[in-house]
Design an enzyme around this catalytic site. Structure first.
Site, PDB file in Angstrom:
ATOM      1  CE1 TYR A  84      -3.483  -2.141   5.257  1.00  0.00           C
ATOM      2  CE2 TYR A  84      -2.897   0.147   4.818  1.00  0.00           C
ATOM      3  CZ  TYR A  84      -3.248  -1.108   4.353  1.00  0.00           C
ATOM      4  OH  TYR A  84      -3.355  -1.338   3.005  1.00  0.00           O
ATOM      5  CB  SER A  97      -0.891   0.010   1.244  1.00  0.00           C
ATOM      6  OG  SER A  97      -1.499   1.278   1.432  1.00  0.00           O
TER       7      SER A  97
END
Length: 264
Positions: A161, A148
């Site tokens: 995350y 990501s």
């Protein structure tokens, strides 16, 4: 091989998160490019079996393996089941992940451990299983990890995350370096904001997003859209294929916003 045709004909792949979103888009793209052996790994048996059936209609030997990648035992079993079915595996796509929210100050131990178990530990042991198999056979292979753009820093409500994707980013390079002389390549893609089923759930669950959130979000983007799984999938299948040559240890940003640019 000619263009996209049959460039993944010899690929026997495990794709986590393969029942939907990016994972299923990758599986579909692989099938379109000639891949005949696909193991889809995911938690929902209903979605997974439906996805495998759709691939079977394209002539693919597709199986679904019900597994939770946060479980090391499940990761090991998934590799074993795929090997037992296909005889050999030479590609792995780690697309399964959790994007659960949490900041530095409000993240508890349980949430932190769940995020890292899913986003780091699972991919680690899946890669371990596939790489051990390839080394035993003396065979080449390719791995693509789906990270990501948050791995570069991430928003304040994505602290664990972002940290997990940063850890997987380093692991990608470590694996690439460790096994390049065995012709086992490991690369990663770092997508930005994506239009997926999972993102729709996240928007509704964590951000009270209205029904037209996607339309509004896309209107505000530089290129007028969020990244689409089918678009990203073609990059991933290229990275798996022989056409990507010696490419290994690469971290490819897949976004319309450029990391490091401020105020434009």
């Amino acid at each position: 091989m000619n263009g996209l045709t049959d460039r993944n004909a010899e690929t026997r792949a495990i794709v986590t998160g393969g029942a939907q979103g990016v994972g299923f888009a990758v599986a579909e793209a692989l099938a379109d490019e000639g891949c005949k052996a696909l193991a889809l790994v995911g938690r929902s048996r209903e979605k997974g079996e439906r996805a495998a059936a759709a691939l079977a209609e394209k002539g693919v030997d597709a199986i679904f393996i019900a597994a939770d990648v946060s479980s090391v035992a499940d990761c090991r079993r998934a590799v074993d089941v795929a090997l037992a079915h296909f005889g050999t595996v030479n590609a792995l796509v780690n697309a399964a992940a959790t994007s659960a929210r949490g900041s530095l100050t409000d993240t508890g131990e349980e949430l932190f451990d769940r995020i890292f178990a899913t986003n780091v530990r699972g991919p680690f042991f899946l890669m371990q299983g596939v790489v051990r198999h390839l080394l035993e056979r003396g065979a080449p292979g390719a791995i693509v990890n789906v990270l990501s753009m948050s791995a570069h820093a991430g928003q304040s409500f994505l602290a664990p995350y972002s940290a997990s994707k940063g850890a997987l980013m380093t692991l990608t390079k470590n694996v690439a370096n460790a096994h390049r002389r065995s012709r086992i390549r490991c690369n990663a893609v770092l997508p930005g904001w994506m239009d997926t089923e999972g993102e729709a759930i996240v928007q509704a669950t964590f951000h009270d997003a209205p029904a037209d959130w996607l339309e509004k979000a896309e209107a505000a983007q530089p290129m007028g859209q969020l990244a689409k799984p089918a678009q990203l999938a073609r990059l991933i299948t290229y990275m798996l294929s022989p056409h990507s040559g010696v490419m290994t240890g690469s971290l490819v940003d897949y976004d319309q916003n450029v990391a490091g640019v401020v105020g434009e």
